[in-house]
Design a protein around this motif. Structure first.
Motif, short mmCIF file in Angstrom:
data_model
loop_
_atom_site.label_atom_id
_atom_site.label_comp_id
_atom_site.label_asym_id
_atom_site.label_seq_id
_atom_site.Cartn_x
_atom_site.Cartn_y
_atom_site.Cartn_z
N HIS A 137 111.15 -26.00 38.98
CA HIS A 137 109.74 -25.58 38.95
C HIS A 137 109.26 -25.20 40.35
CE1 HIS A 137 108.91 -27.00 34.81
NE2 HIS A 137 109.82 -27.90 35.09
N LYS A 138 108.25 -24.29 40.37
CA LYS A 138 107.63 -23.93 41.63
C LYS A 138 106.17 -23.56 41.38
CE LYS A 138 107.25 -22.76 45.98
NZ LYS A 138 107.29 -23.76 47.06
N ASP A 139 105.28 -24.13 42.19
CA ASP A 139 103.86 -23.79 42.08
C ASP A 139 103.59 -22.48 42.82
OD1 ASP A 139 101.00 -24.90 41.45
OD2 ASP A 139 100.89 -24.19 43.52
N PHE A 140 102.86 -21.60 42.15
CA PHE A 140 102.50 -20.32 42.75
C PHE A 140 101.13 -19.90 42.24
CE2 PHE A 140 102.34 -15.65 42.55
CZ PHE A 140 102.60 -15.33 43.88
N PHE A 141 100.22 -19.65 43.15
CA PHE A 141 98.86 -19.24 42.81
C PHE A 141 98.18 -20.23 41.86
CE2 PHE A 141 95.56 -15.94 42.15
CZ PHE A 141 95.49 -15.44 43.45
N SER A 162 118.88 -17.88 39.38
CA SER A 162 118.96 -16.45 39.10
C SER A 162 117.73 -15.68 39.58
CB SER A 162 119.14 -16.22 37.59
OG SER A 162 120.34 -16.81 37.14
N VAL A 163 116.70 -16.41 40.02
CA VAL A 163 115.47 -15.75 40.46
C VAL A 163 115.09 -16.24 41.85
CG1 VAL A 163 114.62 -15.45 38.11
CG2 VAL A 163 113.93 -17.47 39.41
N LEU A 164 114.37 -15.39 42.55
CA LEU A 164 113.86 -15.75 43.87
C LEU A 164 112.75 -16.80 43.70
CD1 LEU A 164 114.25 -14.73 46.84
CD2 LEU A 164 112.21 -13.34 46.47
N VAL A 165 112.72 -17.77 44.59
CA VAL A 165 111.66 -18.78 44.56
C VAL A 165 110.34 -18.13 44.99
CG1 VAL A 165 110.84 -20.96 45.51
CG2 VAL A 165 113.28 -20.64 45.06
N PRO A 166 109.29 -18.20 44.18
CA PRO A 166 107.99 -17.62 44.57
C PRO A 166 107.49 -18.22 45.89
CG PRO A 166 107.98 -18.20 42.24
CD PRO A 166 109.24 -18.78 42.83
N ARG A 167 106.94 -17.36 46.74
CA ARG A 167 106.52 -17.79 48.08
C ARG A 167 105.03 -17.56 48.30
NH1 ARG A 167 111.81 -16.99 48.37
NH2 ARG A 167 113.02 -17.85 50.11
N ILE A 220 104.24 -12.65 39.56
CA ILE A 220 103.20 -11.72 40.01
C ILE A 220 102.29 -11.27 38.84
CG2 ILE A 220 102.78 -9.42 40.96
CD1 ILE A 220 105.13 -9.90 42.86
N PRO A 221 102.84 -10.66 37.78
CA PRO A 221 101.94 -10.22 36.70
C PRO A 221 101.26 -11.38 35.97
CG PRO A 221 104.23 -9.94 36.04
CD PRO A 221 104.24 -10.28 37.50
N ILE A 222 101.93 -12.51 35.87
CA ILE A 222 101.33 -13.67 35.20
C ILE A 222 100.17 -14.22 36.01
CG2 ILE A 222 101.74 -16.05 34.45
CD1 ILE A 222 104.63 -15.16 33.76
N ALA A 223 100.37 -14.37 37.31
CA ALA A 223 99.30 -14.88 38.18
C ALA A 223 98.10 -13.93 38.19
CB ALA A 223 99.83 -15.09 39.59
N ILE A 224 98.37 -12.64 38.22
CA ILE A 224 97.28 -11.66 38.19
C ILE A 224 96.47 -11.79 36.90
CG2 ILE A 224 96.76 -9.18 38.00
CD1 ILE A 224 99.22 -8.73 39.86
N THR A 225 97.18 -11.81 35.78
CA THR A 225 96.51 -11.85 34.47
C THR A 225 95.71 -13.13 34.28
OG1 THR A 225 98.36 -10.55 33.60
CG2 THR A 225 96.88 -11.55 32.00
N LYS A 226 96.27 -14.26 34.69
CA LYS A 226 95.60 -15.55 34.50
C LYS A 226 94.34 -15.67 35.36
CE LYS A 226 96.80 -18.66 32.37
NZ LYS A 226 96.48 -19.08 30.99
N SER A 227 94.20 -14.80 36.35
CA SER A 227 93.05 -14.87 37.26
C SER A 227 91.93 -13.92 36.88
CB SER A 227 93.51 -14.57 38.70
OG SER A 227 94.51 -15.47 39.12
N ALA A 231 93.97 4.15 34.78
CA ALA A 231 94.59 3.94 36.09
C ALA A 231 95.97 3.31 35.91
CB ALA A 231 93.71 3.04 36.96
N LEU A 232 96.80 3.48 36.93
CA LEU A 232 98.15 2.90 36.95
C LEU A 232 98.30 2.06 38.21
CD1 LEU A 232 101.15 2.69 36.09
CD2 LEU A 232 101.55 4.84 37.30
N ILE A 233 98.75 0.83 38.04
CA ILE A 233 99.01 -0.06 39.18
C ILE A 233 100.48 -0.48 39.12
CG2 ILE A 233 98.50 -2.29 40.23
CD1 ILE A 233 95.67 -2.06 39.19
N ILE A 234 101.17 -0.31 40.25
CA ILE A 234 102.57 -0.71 40.35
C ILE A 234 102.69 -1.77 41.44
CG2 ILE A 234 104.92 0.04 40.89
CD1 ILE A 234 104.11 2.84 39.90
N THR A 235 103.28 -2.89 41.09
CA THR A 235 103.55 -3.94 42.08
C THR A 235 105.05 -4.10 42.24
OG1 THR A 235 103.49 -5.68 40.37
CG2 THR A 235 101.43 -5.18 41.51
N ALA A 236 105.47 -4.44 43.44
CA ALA A 236 106.90 -4.62 43.69
C ALA A 236 107.14 -5.55 44.87
CB ALA A 236 107.58 -3.27 43.94
N ASN A 237 107.84 -6.62 44.60
CA ASN A 237 108.36 -7.48 45.66
C ASN A 237 109.87 -7.38 45.58
OD1 ASN A 237 108.84 -9.37 47.64
ND2 ASN A 237 108.29 -11.14 46.39
#
Length: 294
Positions: free
Chosen positions: A72-76, A85-90, A125-132, A191-197
């Protein structure tokens, strides 16, 4: 035989790892909160649980990320499932999330908006955005999340389900899955929004940083300059622009040393775009916001 107490485990652990990490490991094994661990040092810990704590402490001492040990990792302010298999959210990525939320809240841009997260990993990223966001914005938001790793997508789907967020997950490289289906040129889209890390480290940076070598290399390293994938993505963004009649906002997370090179790339592929660099809490360049008006 007397049981080892929480206090004794903490005393042993703090000589080897950070105290906070020790508290969180013990809380994880005991299925308690960190506050419980701090307040109940006199509580005995059964032999099996004590052995589990010691095993995880050894792994943490060897450099294993805490998030991989606990899963588990806390993010936002949200809890995300993670694995190797995934990068740890920072924390630095929260700047990107905040920037997108600000964009969606400004001028009521949320109406009929497509949000695409490229290289979604854990889906944070998309989950944190949507939940906010308020419901009146999210109800008009169509969200896509893309990753080249099927294993990462399984984790992202798990997190989306956990947080009750509706996302269309696609497997593939960068924007390719969407470009193939022409889903970007929807007539009612505002509108179109693209996010990328995306991976943005050079091989040299990766080799010099011991703290990240336990995380997936393909989620961190991208070519000689670290901007190889971002350049490919910019080429893809440029290709459908002629068919799009609404503004495009692009948010990239970068290494602080890449602000000038990434701006040059954006000017090359999106010459009419307006570019702004945003800093993280340490005052370093971290997020590139690009707005292109078709």
């Amino acid at each position: 035989m007397r049981q080892t107490t929480i206090k004794q485990l903490l005393q042993q652990a703090r000589e080897r790892i950070d105290l906070l990490d020790a508290e969180l490991i013990i809380a994880f094994v005991l299925k308690k909160t960190r506050e419980f661990v701090i307040a109940h040092g006199e509580c005995g810990v059964r032999k099996f649980a004590s052995a589990q704590v010691c095993k995880l402490i050894r792994k943490r001492e060897r450099g294993e990320p805490l998030a991989y040990l606990t899963g588990h990792k806390d993010f936002f302010g949200l809890d995300f499932a993670v694995n190797k298999s995934v990068l740890v959210p920072r924390p630095e990525t929260e700047v990107l999330v905040e920037s997108v939320i600000e964009c969606l809240m400004t001028e009521d841009i949320g109406h009929r908006t497509i949000l695409i997260d490229v290289g979604t990993g854990s889906g944070c990223i998309p989950i944190a955005i949507t939940k906010s966001l308020h419901h009146h914005i999210t109800s008009s938001l169509k969200i896509f999340a893309i990753d080249i790793s099927k294993v990462a997508l399984r984790i992202a789907r798990l997190n989306a389900k956990k947080h009750g967020v509706k996302i269309k997950f696609l497997h593939g490289s960068l924007l390719t899955p969407l470009l193939k289906t022409c889903k970007l040129a929807r007539p009612q889209t505002h509108a179109l929004i693209i996010t990328a890390n995306l991976p943005y480290l050079t091989l040299k940076q990766y080799r010099q940083s011991a703290s990240i070598k336990r995380e997936p290399k393909n989620a961190l390293v991208a070519g000689k300059t670290g901007l190889g994938l971002y350049e490919k993505l910019l080429k893809q963004i440029r290709s459908p622009i002629s068919n799009i009649q609404y503004p495009i906002s692009v948010f990239f997370e970068i290494d602080p040393s890449q602000s000038k090179p990434i701006v040059r790339l954006i000017e090359k592929y999106l010459p009419k775009a307006v570019v702004e660099i945003k800093k993280d809490l340490s005052g370093r360049d971290r997020v590139v916001e690009t707005i292109y008006f078709a």
